[in-house]
Design an enzyme around this catalytic site. Sequence first.
Site, PDB file in Angstrom:
ATOM      1  N   ARG A   1       0.922  -1.131   0.149  1.00 40.21           N
ATOM      2  CA  ARG A   1       0.182   0.090  -0.137  1.00 40.21           C
ATOM      3  C   ARG A   1       0.845   1.117   0.029  1.00 40.21           C
ATOM      4  O   ARG A   1       0.494   2.424  -0.589  1.00 40.21           O
ATOM      5  CB  ARG A   1      -1.030   0.141   1.303  1.00 40.21           C
ATOM      6  CG  ARG A   1      -2.121   1.150   1.061  1.00 40.21           C
ATOM      7  CD  ARG A   1      -3.084   0.952   2.206  1.00 40.21           C
ATOM      8  NE  ARG A   1      -3.999  -0.165   1.783  1.00 40.21           N
ATOM      9  CZ  ARG A   1      -5.183   0.460   1.055  1.00 40.21           C
ATOM     10  NH1 ARG A   1      -5.525   1.500   1.146  1.00 40.21           N
ATOM     11  NH2 ARG A   1      -6.164  -0.720   1.053  1.00 40.21           N
TER      12      ARG A   1
ATOM     13  N   GLU B   1      -9.290   6.199   7.571  1.00 38.06           N
ATOM     14  CA  GLU B   1      -7.796   6.399   7.294  1.00 38.06           C
ATOM     15  C   GLU B   1      -7.535   7.739   6.383  1.00 38.06           C
ATOM     16  O   GLU B   1      -6.354   8.429   6.629  1.00 38.06           O
ATOM     17  CB  GLU B   1      -7.186   5.314   6.683  1.00 38.06           C
ATOM     18  CG  GLU B   1      -7.176   3.851   7.402  1.00 38.06           C
ATOM     19  CD  GLU B   1      -6.710   2.799   6.707  1.00 38.06           C
ATOM     20  OE1 GLU B   1      -5.943   2.048   7.128  1.00 38.06           O
ATOM     21  OE2 GLU B   1      -7.409   2.452   5.536  1.00 38.06           O
TER      22      GLU B   1
END
Length: 775
Positions: free
Chosen positions: A325, A726
Amino acid sequence: MSAVETRPEDERPLSVVRQPLPHDSAELHVTGRAVYIDDMREPAGTLHLAPGWCPNIAKGVIRDVDLTRVRAAPGVVAVITAKDVPGVNDCSPSIGGDPVLADGEIEFWGQVVFCVVAETRDQARRAARLALYEGEAGTPIVTAEAAKAAGTTVLPEYRFGRGELGRAYGNAQRRTEGRFVIGGQEHFYLESQIAMAIPGEAGDVHVWSSTQHPTEVQHIVAKVLGIPDAAVTAEVRRMGGGFGGKESQATQWACLAALAAKVTGRPCKIRLDRDDDFVMTGKRHDMVADFRVGFDGEGRLLSADMHFLSRCGYSADLSLGVNDRTMFHADNAYYYPTVQIRSERLKTNTVSNTAFRGFGGPQGVLAAERMMDTIAVLTGFDPLEVRKRNFYGPGRDVTPYGMKVEDNVLAELVGELEKSSDYLRRRQEIRAFNGRNRILKRGIALTPVKFGISFTLIHLNQAGALVHVYTDGSVHLNHGGTEMGQGLFTKVAQVVAEEFGIGFDRVRITATTTAKVPNSSPTAASSGTDLNGMAAQIACREIKGRMIDFVAQEYGTPPEQIDFRDGQVIIGNGSVPFAEIVKKCYTARVQLSSAGYYSTPKITWNRDKAEGRPFYYFAYGAACSEVVVDTMTGEMKVERVDLLHDCGRSLNPALDIGQIEGGFVQGMGWLTTEELVFDDKGRLRTHAPSTYKIPCCSDVPDAFTTKLFDGVNREESIYRSKAVGEPPLMLACSVFSAIFDAIASLKPGVVPPLDAPATPEAIMRAVTAMRRAEG
């Protein structure tokens, strides 16, 4: 903004969804009545656990552990070692290598060797310190650079990109390269790791765990005990914070509690002391980021070569997904015509790093922003102008991993914040201020965020929910998501109330348990509401469908003339209370329960070929931050913050704004005050609040404005909302860039060597380097 298709629920008025309802446990939180695991009434005979570890070895071999004094200590009932594990001595969430109890080999400072089981927690903790160790300490590998030199890895290197990088870089009008350190971060949840296990009949065990992933706790406890998954129930009502630190890291403590319960036949509980929690549990991955870029005279990127050295710790844990990621978000909001992004996952003799809010994405975003700031310094252009020139746009809309950006609102969102924050006027004022002041320097930065929403491990993008409608019209809701203060339960309950047209207070939220919803995914990747909200909606609509069929037949009314709202079932021109219709359905033997299931559509990812669509959609945001830096001391103060974030059609604006502001402050802490320090012996020296500094109230400026961008999710998410857990953390990159901007004013054209976190020491190192450049 381009128009999107709407569904019926987007057109009709909504009474519960999109309302700023308070968190379902808000009153309980502030009055101290919210029940966490340590607040639960302990069953009679409950024993308490404390971990034992060798304080003198971060890497080495323990040949013998003398536990005589431990066993003889007051209140001690048992001492558990690796030899007591009946199943597999491993609590890894991935490829293995995480022993529940170390057996001979020690790979990091704080690794648990044994566990004391005593009548009280105090007795257990005192006894755990009485062990005598005989062994041999080696030289630990502590830093990513040292691991790179030694060639130690937990996973193979991974890379992807496009184009002929060497040619594009060589042909670029201008070129530069850089390196900077991106620090890690401690989760610092208020509730430390905790679990309680109660043995049942026939070898069953019920485990209460402060975990973001009850199914993983169930699975690994079963594996460690050598029993079927069905013999283990994992349950959690709420956590006192998680931030990723309880996705995989909660499992070891649940295993120890369950193992102790099996050995003693009594309820067993473990709660880590704060210092033990610091040294024994993983952090955000710290990285060294290298970049080499080619760009034109206008500051537009032509090529980007990005390389991340990641300190993963002693085992793989979740490092594959975290570091992937980082790579997925190393573009952030910017189009790279020719690019290579690579990541080395390095093994060190430190605690195994793990998930943390953003799951590797923040490190990639920060690296992208550093490249933009560097180009701005070298070209003399305003950093915001450089950023806008490199945004994704028409014909420049394919990511380095091959996914097309179809929902881009960057230009509109950033443009709106640029105006509302009065960026241009303030930029001019700051230039004038810096020209007049030799010691104090101000900086400003407006940075964007583009964050992909979905688990990149595709099979995790699924969820289940269980909905019961009782004959008094109240509704029982259970789903696989976990509540850690973010308001997930509230949002999903809003969906259920909206679907049945009843008041929010008629929906009873219940604890997450593997006994009701099996095979759940972790509450992570910002997907909790997307997944569980859709599963709950599907369950509600299945029940409503049955009720509508009954009402249509009972009242002779076409189904399209039947609706649920305001606590009533609308039947043509009349209405009947919802509870009355429910009773009629029950009498007519209509099923009033359903298990809904949802899996995210459209997403694919072939990691071997580095191609596909790993994200369902992107969430966007932007932040404008202004700081003042004292170049004589390194002290820094954030003076103003303006945030604008894209939540689509927000399910609950109050909760979303709370998440945005909380995420920003946590990100600000990561980039300014929170510093993890390991010494050369592998010992974590910042293992308590006295030495590890999270942001406090005075660090947040009085001038702090947060607004939601007026957008809509073009994908069919729950009520067209967007995830918000997030992405806001990365808005704090604006603070780091503003500090960089302030230091850069010391010597135009010279790039400040600023590392993260920008502590006073880091700021002074950068300032000193700039002053040397002046000389």
